[in-house]
Design a protein around this motif. Structure first.
Motif: not given
Lengths: 207, 161
Positions: A74, A109, A115
């Motif tokens: 992430y 992610s 995100d």
């Protein structure tokens, strides 16, 4: 009086036990790690999935004939993800142009909340233009993570609402046949990734 | 000849406590750097080697920097392959020892960067230790490389599309 003596005895006993524990007791971490990693390598089977990049859906099934690298991370991650993505980038830069054409890399992610596709698009290619950031709904990401044996856990947010996500940090290498070929642990040198890619490129029929 | 040797030894012996006193609590920071991250990354980390030539353990208690809204001391715990980043209150530097702040381990986390970091920028950091001392350092922003691998050829033009 008698009661007091008993209390003292109890306290002394507890103190002795604590002292013994702090000196002699070792958590069996080594064994647990071995056991865990052995389990890891057996269970995850990989397999097809569809997630999304800023430029549209990404279906693994469309990448047959290519070697695919997957990394779960992430963008808020300050250390482990940039390290791993840098290692992947170094590995990619060690390939010939011809080899690189037959490799696709994805950052998945595990923090789809923050995100967005746009964030991922600005983030992932920074490490190497071959790396595409993809994600999906929390459920879709969890599904793919389960397939590959990746684990993650969102941590409690701080007073500013910021949070970290604990996550496993493997680089998954998927062969040209779509099958999971290797799971490389955190801090694998770039050469290991290159070797794993070339092993799959060599096995693949050139097309 | 013999006399002067003895004298020298005596002088050395006399100077030794003084030397060790001067060195006590002497902390040295080597090779500080901040990791280059993508321009939209909200956080980065600073790394360095802290050496303690003193005879007592020292603790790094705090780091401050104008480059980020908050600066925290962190470490990573590798729990069966899961990297768990945790804030820590202090980072110890043993007497006559050193502690390396490095990727995957102790680091100074820079959260909510004031502006995007560029390679070659210098990030000022103020480190505060448990003996009340502080150190001002300047950490260059660096692209992190694994050891023994060539640098990736960064084609900035190719990244634009």
């Amino acid at each position: 009086m008698n009661r007091r003596a008993l209390w003292i005895l109890l306290c002394v006993g507890l103190a002795a036990l604590l002292a013994w524990l702090s000196f002699a007791w070792q958590p069996p971490t080594g064994v647990a790690t071995l056991h865990n990693s052995a389990q890891r390598s057996e269970t995850p089977t990989g397999g097809d999935f569809t997630l999304y990049s800023a430029d549209g859906p990404v279906a693994l099934a469309d990448y047959r004939g290519k070697v695919v690298l997957l990394y779960f991370g992430y963008t808020f991650c300050p250390d482990v993800c940039p390290t791993s993505l840098s290692v992947i980038a170094q590995a990619l830069s060690m390939l010939t142009a011809g080899e690189l054409e037959r490799v696709s890399s994805f950052l998945i992610s595990v923090d789809p909340e923050r995100d967005t596709m746009a964030v991922l698009k600005a983030y992932a290619p920074f490490f190497h233009p071959n790396i595409v950031g993809i994600s999906g709904s929390a459920y879709q990401v969890a599904q793919v993570a389960r397939q590959y044996g990746a684990r993650y856990m969102k941590q409690k947010p701080d007073s500013d609402g910021r949070y970290a996500v604990d996550h496993s940090s493997y680089t998954y290498v998927i062969g040209a046949d779509g099958k999971l070929a290797a799971s490389l642990p955190y801090a694998s040198p770039p050469q290991h990734i290159v070797d794993a890619i070339r092993a799959q490129l060599g096995a693949a029929p050139a097309n | 000849m013999k006399h002067s040797t003895i004298r020298r030894a005596l002088l050395l012996a006399a100077a030794f406590p003084l030397l060790s006193f001067a060195a006590d609590g002497a902390l040295r920071i080597d090779d500080p750097y901040v990791r280059l991250v993508p321009p939209n990354a909200p956080a980065s980390a600073a790394f360095m080697v802290i050496s303690n030539s003193g005879s007592t353990e020292r603790q790094l208690l705090k780091a401050q920097s104008p480059a980020a809204k908050s600066v925290e001391l962190h470490t990573h715990i590798n729990d069966h392959g899961v990297m768990k980043m945790r804030q820590v209150d202090r980072i110890a530097i043993k007497a006559n020892g050193q502690t390396e702040l490095k990727p995957g381990s102790y680091h100074i986390m820079l959260i909510d960067l004031a502006q995007a970091l560029n390679e070659g920028d210098s990030v000022p950091l103020t480190l505060s230790f448990d003996d009340g001392s502080t150190q001002q350092i300047s950490a260059p922003v660096r692209r992190i490389q694994a050891a023994g691998a060539p640098a990736p050829a960064m084609d900035h033009g190719a990244m634009k599309h």
